[in-house]
Design a protein around this motif. Structure first.
Motif, mmCIF file in Angstrom:
data_model
loop_
_atom_site.group_PDB
_atom_site.id
_atom_site.type_symbol
_atom_site.label_atom_id
_atom_site.label_comp_id
_atom_site.label_asym_id
_atom_site.label_seq_id
_atom_site.Cartn_x
_atom_site.Cartn_y
_atom_site.Cartn_z
ATOM 1 N N GLN A 1 -5.380 14.770 5.095
ATOM 2 C CA GLN A 1 -6.270 15.366 6.084
ATOM 3 C C GLN A 1 -7.365 14.383 6.508
ATOM 4 O OE1 GLN A 1 -7.452 19.243 4.835
ATOM 5 N NE2 GLN A 1 -8.410 19.796 6.767
ATOM 6 N N HIS A 2 -7.678 13.418 5.640
ATOM 7 C CA HIS A 2 -8.797 12.508 5.920
ATOM 8 C C HIS A 2 -8.382 11.040 6.026
ATOM 9 C CE1 HIS A 2 -12.143 15.392 5.522
ATOM 10 N NE2 HIS A 2 -11.326 16.015 4.691
ATOM 11 N N LEU A 3 -7.149 10.716 5.621
ATOM 12 C CA LEU A 3 -6.688 9.332 5.692
ATOM 13 C C LEU A 3 -5.609 9.193 6.746
ATOM 14 C CD1 LEU A 3 -6.380 8.372 1.888
ATOM 15 C CD2 LEU A 3 -8.388 8.253 3.379
ATOM 16 N N ALA B 1 -2.057 7.566 8.183
ATOM 17 C CA ALA B 1 -0.763 7.383 7.513
ATOM 18 C C ALA B 1 -0.703 6.035 6.798
ATOM 19 C CB ALA B 1 0.370 7.506 8.523
ATOM 20 N N SER B 2 -1.273 5.003 7.416
ATOM 21 C CA SER B 2 -1.244 3.663 6.821
ATOM 22 C C SER B 2 -2.162 3.535 5.603
ATOM 23 C CB SER B 2 -1.638 2.618 7.863
ATOM 24 O OG SER B 2 -2.973 2.849 8.324
ATOM 25 N N GLU B 3 -3.035 4.533 5.382
ATOM 26 C CA GLU B 3 -3.965 4.486 4.252
ATOM 27 C C GLU B 3 -3.522 5.347 3.078
ATOM 28 O OE1 GLU B 3 -8.272 3.961 6.475
ATOM 29 O OE2 GLU B 3 -7.336 5.950 6.508
ATOM 30 N N LEU B 4 -2.445 6.124 3.257
ATOM 31 C CA LEU B 4 -2.051 7.071 2.220
ATOM 32 C C LEU B 4 -1.641 6.388 0.923
ATOM 33 C CD1 LEU B 4 -0.103 9.925 4.053
ATOM 34 C CD2 LEU B 4 -2.287 10.074 2.825
ATOM 35 N N THR B 5 -0.917 5.278 1.018
ATOM 36 C CA THR B 5 -0.501 4.577 -0.206
ATOM 37 C C THR B 5 -1.722 4.061 -0.960
ATOM 38 O OG1 THR B 5 1.636 3.945 0.735
ATOM 39 C CG2 THR B 5 0.832 2.655 -1.129
ATOM 40 N N ALA B 6 -2.672 3.467 -0.239
ATOM 41 C CA ALA B 6 -3.897 2.968 -0.879
ATOM 42 C C ALA B 6 -4.695 4.123 -1.489
ATOM 43 C CB ALA B 6 -4.754 2.222 0.135
ATOM 44 N N GLY B 7 -4.821 5.237 -0.743
ATOM 45 C CA GLY B 7 -5.575 6.374 -1.243
ATOM 46 C C GLY B 7 -4.952 6.976 -2.489
ATOM 47 N N ASN B 8 -3.632 7.166 -2.464
ATOM 48 C CA ASN B 8 -2.952 7.715 -3.637
ATOM 49 C C ASN B 8 -2.992 6.753 -4.816
ATOM 50 O OD1 ASN B 8 -1.385 10.441 -3.224
ATOM 51 N ND2 ASN B 8 -1.284 9.363 -1.273
ATOM 52 N N GLY B 9 -2.877 5.452 -4.519
ATOM 53 C CA GLY B 9 -2.979 4.463 -5.593
ATOM 54 C C GLY B 9 -4.325 4.517 -6.287
ATOM 55 N N LEU B 10 -5.389 4.626 -5.506
ATOM 56 C CA LEU B 10 -6.726 4.728 -6.090
ATOM 57 C C LEU B 10 -6.887 6.014 -6.901
ATOM 58 C CD1 LEU B 10 -8.872 3.406 -3.118
ATOM 59 C CD2 LEU B 10 -8.796 2.409 -5.409
ATOM 60 N N VAL B 11 -6.374 7.128 -6.373
ATOM 61 C CA VAL B 11 -6.497 8.404 -7.083
ATOM 62 C C VAL B 11 -5.742 8.354 -8.410
ATOM 63 C CG1 VAL B 11 -5.800 10.836 -7.027
ATOM 64 C CG2 VAL B 11 -6.969 9.822 -5.062
ATOM 65 N N GLU B 12 -4.519 7.807 -8.403
ATOM 66 C CA GLU B 12 -3.755 7.720 -9.653
ATOM 67 C C GLU B 12 -4.441 6.784 -10.639
ATOM 68 O OE1 GLU B 12 -1.069 9.610 -10.524
ATOM 69 O OE2 GLU B 12 -1.754 10.592 -8.706
ATOM 70 N N MET B 13 -4.937 5.658 -10.139
ATOM 71 C CA MET B 13 -5.671 4.735 -11.013
ATOM 72 C C MET B 13 -6.883 5.431 -11.612
ATOM 73 S SD MET B 13 -8.665 2.774 -11.118
ATOM 74 C CE MET B 13 -9.138 2.647 -9.391
ATOM 75 N N GLY B 14 -7.666 6.102 -10.770
ATOM 76 C CA GLY B 14 -8.857 6.794 -11.243
ATOM 77 C C GLY B 14 -8.528 7.876 -12.248
ATOM 78 N N THR B 15 -7.423 8.593 -12.018
ATOM 79 C CA THR B 15 -7.035 9.667 -12.927
ATOM 80 C C THR B 15 -6.667 9.120 -14.303
ATOM 81 O OG1 THR B 15 -6.247 11.052 -11.108
ATOM 82 C CG2 THR B 15 -5.389 11.540 -13.301
ATOM 83 N N PHE B 16 -5.815 8.096 -14.353
ATOM 84 C CA PHE B 16 -5.365 7.585 -15.641
ATOM 85 C C PHE B 16 -6.488 6.892 -16.406
ATOM 86 C CE2 PHE B 16 -1.136 8.528 -14.241
ATOM 87 C CZ PHE B 16 -0.437 8.743 -15.428
ATOM 88 N N VAL B 17 -7.332 6.148 -15.712
ATOM 89 C CA VAL B 17 -8.463 5.514 -16.399
ATOM 90 C C VAL B 17 -9.433 6.579 -16.898
ATOM 91 C CG1 VAL B 17 -10.461 4.004 -16.096
ATOM 92 C CG2 VAL B 17 -8.243 3.336 -15.160
ATOM 93 N N SER B 18 -9.644 7.639 -16.122
ATOM 94 C CA SER B 18 -10.534 8.724 -16.545
ATOM 95 C C SER B 18 -9.980 9.449 -17.763
ATOM 96 C CB SER B 18 -10.741 9.720 -15.395
ATOM 97 O OG SER B 18 -11.405 9.108 -14.323
#
Length: 442
Positions: free
Chosen positions: A135-137, A139-156
């Motif tokens: 809704q906020h990214l 299409a070309s930013e979705l991979t980067a956004g999901n990558g950051l979210v997954e990284m943030g989740t696992f590190v958290s």
């Protein structure tokens, strides 16, 4: 990587990223502190068997995913997502007040209720977490956004488990744990106030509060679309795979490697950081596109490094058994570092595997059903994690060791990858096309 750093500075992404990361962090601080107390100080909480409780408590956290995911998906489609996030963060503060009272009063019933409610908190947040991004990214930013979210989740998750274990071991654990979880919850709510409005895609939706019939409705939606169905199965398999391995890390560190808690933490840390790095690498390797070809490459890497991890850990065990004077720290040879490298590479391949699958769900699901499909995915994820425990028990019952369990899981992973390619040849053709581009083939 510039895309990643740009997103972290964007007001449409940054407050959401830190809010979701703090939520995962707090989940694991509280859950790990509670399990540590139950495992090592059972008598202060209950007369029940500590080992049984340590086994049952994670199930208390997972149960809400089955009960409330269907409703959570509908709410995320019907109401503004930013409003839902803020309400969920307020709920988190209330739950942490209950948990604090439970710690201070040494009341296991209050703590178990708080754990159940934190599971509900995560259930409500899940559909919003992944439907917010498209809704906020762009299409070309979705991979980067999901990558950051997954990284943030696992590190958290990692940091939360480490902090929770440390807090649970303190003599004044009740006070310090209570202050910590409350501070994290309040910080999460404060950040959530900066999340931009996210208008509801289906404001006229009538909520069906029956979780059974609504789950069946959601299943019918994605069952009719093989691409979505296979994507959800592939994501759920990742959580089965990860749960199977991670559940055995403590026993592997103690029984197979004859190590200590430090070695368990080292394995968990390296794996989590590996998944985070793999998630971030997706943006670099995909060059801003949705690169489904990374899924199969990640799956093959997961199996390859799990096989090698199992072989290396078994070899270390054999050396330690053969020479009682050896310890994991003094082990001759490079096997120990070889094993840790396997864990890191396994995690990286896991990140490469999972991120494109979440992008697939977000990009190929109709906007009006996005949150409900993600909610159905969460239900199946929870089911696969429960099944992973049964899978491990079954293999242990026929006499397999932990390294053999890992090898068996790696073999099944290859079968799952083959199933994906047969049912949806796009996975295979995308991988071949990606490799051709990488190596400059015609």
């Amino acid at each position: 990587m510039n895309q990643l750093f740009k997103l972290l500075k964007q007001p449409r992404f940054s407050p959401f990223f830190w809010t979701q990361a703090l939520g995962a962090f707090n989940d694991n601080v509280f859950k790990t502190a509670l399990i540590t107390q139950v495992a090592f100080n059972t008598a202060s909480l209950t007369t029940l068997d500590g080992g049984m409780l340590v086994t049952l408590l994670p199930g208390v956290f997972i149960l809400p995913f089955f009960l409330f995911s269907a409703s959570a998906g509908q709410l995320a489609d019907k109401y503004d997502k930013a409003t839902i996030i803020r309400l969920v963060k307020l709920l988190e503060i209330a739950i942490m007040l209950l948990a604090s009272a439970g710690f201070i009063l040494h009341n296991l019933a209050m703590l178990a209720l708080a754990l159940f409610l934190m599971g509900m908190h995560s259930t409500l947040f899940g559909p919003v977490k992944y439907s917010y991004l498209p809704q906020h990214l762009q299409a070309s930013e979705l991979t980067a956004g999901n990558g950051l979210v997954e990284m943030g989740t696992f590190v958290s998750i990692l940091l939360g488990q480490v902090l929770g274990a440390w807090l649970g071991s303190l003599s004044q654990h009740a006070l310090f744990t209570s202050l910590s979880v409350l501070l994290i919850a309040v910080s999460g709510f404060h950040l959530s106030r900066r999340i931009p409005r996210s208008p509801a895609p289906v404001p006229a939706l009538t909520i069906n509060w029956n979780p059974v019939s609504e789950t069946a409705n959601n299943v019918r939606i994605f069952w009719a679309q093989p691409v979505l169905w296979l994507g959800i199965v592939a994501i759920s398999w990742f959580w089965f795979f990860g749960a199977t391995l991670l559940a055995q890390f403590p026993s592997l560190a103690k029984g197979v490697l004859q190590g200590s808690e430090r070695d368990f933490i080292a394995l968990l840390t390296i794996f989590s950081i590996g998944v985070g790095l793999g998630s971030l690498l997706c943006e670099k390797l995909s060059q801003g596109r949705h690169e489904l070809g990374l899924v199969l490459l990640g799956a093959v890497g997961m199996s390859l490094f799990t096989f090698d991890f199992a072989s290396t850990s078994a070899a270390i065990h054999a050396q330690l058994q053969a020479d009682p004077g050896l310890t994991l720290r003094t082990l001759a040879g490079w096997e120990y570092w070889h094993m840790l490298a396997d864990v890191a590479l396994l995690g990286i391949c896991g990140g490469l595997y999972i991120v494109p699958l979440y992008v697939l769900l977000q990009s190929r699901t109709e906007t009006n059903y996005q949150s409900r499909v993600i909610a159905a995915n969460n239900i199946l994820n929870a089911l696969f994690m429960v099944l992973s425990a049964g899978f491990s028990l079954l293999l242990f019952s026929v006499g397999l060791s932990i390294p053999q369990l890992f090898s068996a899981t790696a073999a099944v992973n290859l079968l799952v990858a083959g199933y994906l390619c047969i049912r949806q040849p796009e996975y295979w053709f995308s991988s071949v096309a990606y490799l051709k581009r990488c190596f400059g083939a015609a």
